[in-house]
Design an enzyme around this catalytic site. Structure first.
Site, mmCIF file in Angstrom:
data_model
loop_
_atom_site.group_PDB
_atom_site.id
_atom_site.type_symbol
_atom_site.label_atom_id
_atom_site.label_comp_id
_atom_site.label_asym_id
_atom_site.label_seq_id
_atom_site.Cartn_x
_atom_site.Cartn_y
_atom_site.Cartn_z
ATOM 1 N N GLY A 65 -1.415 6.405 -17.601
ATOM 2 C CA GLY A 65 -2.151 7.345 -18.461
ATOM 3 C C GLY A 65 -3.658 7.268 -18.324
ATOM 4 C CG ASP B 236 -2.006 -1.035 1.146
ATOM 5 O OD1 ASP B 236 -2.088 -1.730 0.122
ATOM 6 O OD2 ASP B 236 -2.765 -1.167 2.126
#
Ligand code: F6P
Length: 322
Positions: A185, A127
């Site tokens: 992206g 995480d």
């Protein structure tokens, strides 16, 4: 010190085995033997200890998961559970302990330190939410798996003129989602830190459609205020989004597999440093990557807060997705 122990705890992360190997072999270099504690705090309370020789940690550097296994445990959060663990360490004449894991695991390590056992923590969690280290063991490997998946999903998305919602791990922290969004992206990213509304996501996808894009990607952190499937239902009802929407939940795929070179190096450096400082008499500290240096920070500080994500990354994600 003649005998130390090592355990992995909480969610496994790629690179934990590399850290175990580094701990065992660094200890041997100093004439110290290392016991492995199986299944984290559950194994500690049950006295499930085994001597780790150099041969036992051979061939594990590249393996995902953890050879010591891991667990999440409620009993060790109680004073009775902690006393049981301390007793087992004393029975096995363990003088120092290294705990590899996330926030909950390091909180357990702090409790043992307060009871008088010498303890050093190593941050391990995909995480990247552990305060006091730039990176935890496993983050880079998980991120690479996410990016590989995202690239594959974009191939099929653009072939069909579709939008994909990809849910990634991180129940309290949006680091993986945000980085995946910047590096993969995506058009928009939803994190616990910046929870965009479903309406805002619909708008981002529609904007991409209007700009003439053949695909659009929304990355959703597990800790977002709504589930990926709820988002799909909402988007399916919007007539102006343009794209047909599909959902992929990556789940535990993100935690498996061989650690990247970065994670092997990080885990190795952390394992070596943890043993060195333990043998120098340090305790109640966590090793942490600070720029290019390996620092020590108090466990108390490390577990008192979550690692914040730099605002500049959220800003980058916003303007690079245009
Ligand atoms: O803390 C690591 C993590 O992978 C989180 O991202 C995720 O929310 C959680 O563990 C899942 O836990 P479990 O494997 O116990 O389902």
């Amino acid at each position: 010190m003649k005998r130390i122990a090592v355990m992995t705890s909480g969610g496994d992360s790629p690179g934990m085995n590399a850290a175990i190997r580094a701990v065992v072999r660094t200890a041997l270099e100093h004439g110290v033997e290392t016991y492995g504690i199986r299944q984290a705090y559950a194994g500690l309370m049950a006295g499930d200890f085994e001597l780790l020789t150099s041969v036992e940690v051979s061939g594990i550097l590249q393996r995902g998961g953890t050879i010591l296994q891991t667990a999440r445990n409620e009993e060790f959060k109680t004073p009775a559970g902690q006393k049981k663990g301390l007793r087992r360490l004393n029975e096995h004449q363990i003088e120092g302990l290294i705990v590899i894991g996330g926030n909950g695991s390091l909180t357990g390590a702090l409790a043992l330190h307060k009871m008088g056992i010498k303890v050093i923590g190593i941050p391990g969690s995909i995480d990247n939410d552990i305060f006091g280290t730039d990176m935890a063991i496993g983050v880079d490997s998980a991120l690479n798996i996410i990016l590989d998946s995202l690239d594959r999903l974009r191939d099929t998305a653009s072939s069909h003129q579709r939008a994909f919602v990809i849910e990634v791990m991180g129940r309290n922290c949006g680091y993986l989602a945000l980085m995946a969004s910047i590096l993969g992206g995506a058009e928009i990213v939803v994190t616990p830190e910046k929870p965009f509304t479903m309406q805002e996501i619909a708008q981002a996808l529609e904007d991409a459609y209007v700009r003439g894009k053949s695909h659009a990607i929304a990355v959703l952190a597990e800790g977002a205020p709504y589930k990926a499937t709820e988002l799909q239902e909402f988007l399916d009802k919007q007539t102006n989004v343009g794209f047909e929407v599909r959902v992929t939940i990556l789940g535990h795929i993100q935690r498996g597999g061989s650690p990247t070179a970065f994670d092997r190096l990080l885990a190795t450096r952390m394992g070596v440093k943890a043993v060195q400082v333990l043998l120098e008499g340090e305790s109640g500290k966590m090793v942490g990557l600070n720029g290019r240096k390996m620092d020590l920070i108090p466990l108390e500080e490390a577990v008192s807060q979550l690692r914040p994500i730099s605002e500049s990354y959220f800003e980058m994600a916003r303007f690079l997705s245009r």
